[in-house]
Scaffold this active site. Structure first.
Site, PDB file in Angstrom:
ATOM      1  CG  HIS A  15      -9.456 -28.539  58.564  1.00 12.93           C
ATOM      2  ND1 HIS A  15     -10.773 -28.926  58.619  1.00 12.93           N
ATOM      3  CD2 HIS A  15      -9.466 -27.250  58.169  1.00 12.93           C
ATOM      4  CE1 HIS A  15     -11.549 -27.910  58.250  1.00 12.93           C
ATOM      5  NE2 HIS A  15     -10.772 -26.876  57.965  1.00 12.93           N
ATOM      6  CE  LYS A  19       0.437 -26.961  60.811  1.00 15.29           C
ATOM      7  NZ  LYS A  19      -0.017 -26.163  59.667  1.00 15.29           N
ATOM      8  CD  GLU A  46      -6.051 -25.396  45.270  1.00 20.14           C
ATOM      9  OE1 GLU A  46      -5.037 -25.629  44.591  1.00 20.14           O
ATOM     10  OE2 GLU A  46      -7.151 -25.044  44.809  1.00 20.14           O
ATOM     11  CG  ASP A  75       1.814 -22.801  55.586  1.00 21.65           C
ATOM     12  OD1 ASP A  75       0.900 -23.635  55.432  1.00 21.65           O
ATOM     13  OD2 ASP A  75       2.814 -22.764  54.854  1.00 21.65           O
ATOM     14  CB  SER A  76       4.780 -24.980  60.239  1.00 18.89           C
ATOM     15  OG  SER A  76       3.702 -25.865  60.433  1.00 18.89           O
ATOM     16  CG  PHE A 156       2.433 -33.137  64.441  1.00 15.29           C
ATOM     17  CD1 PHE A 156       2.695 -32.320  65.529  1.00 15.29           C
ATOM     18  CD2 PHE A 156       2.364 -32.545  63.179  1.00 15.29           C
ATOM     19  CE1 PHE A 156       2.869 -30.952  65.373  1.00 15.29           C
ATOM     20  CE2 PHE A 156       2.531 -31.170  63.011  1.00 15.29           C
ATOM     21  CZ  PHE A 156       2.784 -30.378  64.111  1.00 15.29           C
ATOM     22  N   GLY A 157       3.996 -35.420  62.330  1.00 12.75           N
ATOM     23  CA  GLY A 157       4.705 -35.059  61.097  1.00 12.75           C
ATOM     24  C   GLY A 157       6.126 -35.605  61.069  1.00 12.75           C
ATOM     25  CE1 TYR A 158       8.642 -34.847  55.988  1.00 11.84           C
ATOM     26  CE2 TYR A 158       7.042 -33.180  56.659  1.00 11.84           C
ATOM     27  CZ  TYR A 158       7.588 -33.995  55.692  1.00 11.84           C
ATOM     28  OH  TYR A 158       7.080 -33.961  54.408  1.00 11.84           O
ATOM     29  CG  ASP A 159       7.733 -33.579  65.788  1.00  9.70           C
ATOM     30  OD1 ASP A 159       8.324 -32.604  65.277  1.00  9.70           O
ATOM     31  OD2 ASP A 159       6.720 -33.472  66.500  1.00  9.70           O
TER      32      ASP A 159
HETATM   33  P1  IMP Z   1       0.737 -27.125  56.681  1.00 10.32           P
HETATM   34  O1  IMP Z   1       1.360 -25.979  57.409  1.00 10.32           O
HETATM   35  O2  IMP Z   1      -0.585 -27.519  57.243  1.00 10.32           O
HETATM   36  O3  IMP Z   1       0.750 -26.916  55.209  1.00 10.32           O
HETATM   37  O4  IMP Z   1       1.612 -28.417  56.934  1.00 10.32           O
HETATM   38  C1  IMP Z   1       2.828 -28.378  57.524  1.00 10.32           C
HETATM   39  C2  IMP Z   1       3.419 -29.767  57.584  1.00 10.32           C
HETATM   40  O5  IMP Z   1       4.762 -29.587  58.031  1.00 10.32           O
HETATM   41  C3  IMP Z   1       2.766 -30.659  58.597  1.00 10.32           C
HETATM   42  O6  IMP Z   1       1.771 -31.479  58.070  1.00 10.32           O
HETATM   43  C4  IMP Z   1       3.944 -31.489  59.098  1.00 10.32           C
HETATM   44  O7  IMP Z   1       4.185 -32.534  58.244  1.00 10.32           O
HETATM   45  C5  IMP Z   1       5.111 -30.539  58.969  1.00 10.32           C
HETATM   46  N1  IMP Z   1       5.327 -29.897  60.275  1.00 10.32           N
HETATM   47  C6  IMP Z   1       5.001 -28.651  60.658  1.00 10.32           C
HETATM   48  N2  IMP Z   1       5.305 -28.434  61.948  1.00 10.32           N
HETATM   49  C7  IMP Z   1       5.821 -29.593  62.392  1.00 10.32           C
HETATM   50  C8  IMP Z   1       6.301 -30.013  63.662  1.00 10.32           C
HETATM   51  O8  IMP Z   1       6.295 -29.299  64.685  1.00 10.32           O
HETATM   52  N3  IMP Z   1       6.759 -31.268  63.705  1.00 10.32           N
HETATM   53  C9  IMP Z   1       6.773 -32.108  62.646  1.00 10.32           C
HETATM   54  N4  IMP Z   1       6.314 -31.776  61.456  1.00 10.32           N
HETATM   55  C10 IMP Z   1       5.849 -30.524  61.323  1.00 10.32           C
END
Ligand code: IMP
Length: 198
Positions: A15, A19, A46, A75-76, A156-159
């Site tokens: 979602h 990603k 969950e 999952d990352s 996105f995220g921590y990039d």
């Molecule tokens: P999940 O895999 O949906 O539980 O969430 C993984 C989280 O890790 C994401 O919401 C991001 O905050 C972070 N993340 C995963 N891949 C990346 C990326 O390519 N760049 C930046 N943050 C990432």
């Protein structure tokens, strides 16, 4: 031997729009038709696994069962060496209920303080599940350093706080294509493509 995904319709069990977009771009050359779990209205299971692989498997299985189609889950997260691998599988949760990554990045910077070891890795586990229960997983990583303050507006995220080793710009300062050459997701995808698009 993993089953082929060539010409398959594939559910992206995520979602997270960032990603889903990156996965769509990475799979574009292989002629698969992708549809997101969000678009199909599938519930978000969950994430109760203890590892990236366990969580990817759980999400891929749930989506494949619900949709009756093969499903791919990612999952990352970010694992910071000096924080014993945190935020790790909790990377999304460090953003709080509002998934606020400015907050999550600040938490990483505050937890690190002026620790001399800035080394971190992004990790990506991909799982492909078929509705009959077959499953395959692939893992990729990329090493880099945590920088502060955040830099760049892409990704996105921590990039914005992740500068891959050997580079002077963060993932958020790179055009999408450059990140796709280097990223943990690209590394995992290379393995998936070799197995699923023979
Ligand atoms: P999940 O895999 O949906 O539980 O969430 C993984 C989280 O890790 C994401 O919401 C991001 O905050 C972070 N993340 C995963 N891949 C990346 C990326 O390519 N760049 C930046 N943050 C990432």
């Amino acid at each position: 031997m993993t089953r082929s995904l060539a010409n398959a319709e594939l559910v992206i069990a995520s979602h997270n729009q960032g990603k889903v977009r990156e996965i769509g771009e990475l799979l574009a050359p292989y002629g698969v038709e992708v549809v997101s779990a969000g678009f199909l209205g599938l519930p978000e299971p969950e994430e109760t696994g203890a590892t990236f692989v366990a969580n990817a498997e759980l999400k891929a299985r749930a989506a494949a069962m619900a949709a009756g189609l093969p499903a791919l889950a990612d999952d990352s997260g970010l694992a910071v060496e000096a924080l014993n691998g945190d935020p790790g599988i909790y990377s999304a949760r460090w953003g709080g209920p509002g998934k606020d990554f400015d907050l999550a990045m600040r938490k990483v910077a505050e937890a690190l303080g002026d620790h001399p070891n800035r080394r971190a890795r992004f990790v990506c586990a991909l799982a492909v599940a078929w509705p009959d229960g077959e499953i395959a997983t692939f893992e990729g990583t990329v090493a880099g350093d945590i920088v502060w303050p955040p830099r760049g507006g892409q990704g996105f995220g921590y990039d914005p706080i992740f500068q891959p080793l050997g580079h002077t710009i963060t993932f958020a300062e790179m055009a999408g294509d450059a990140k796709h050459q280097l990223s943990h997701r690209a590394d995992a995808f290379r393995k998936l493509v070799a197995a699923c698009f023979p």
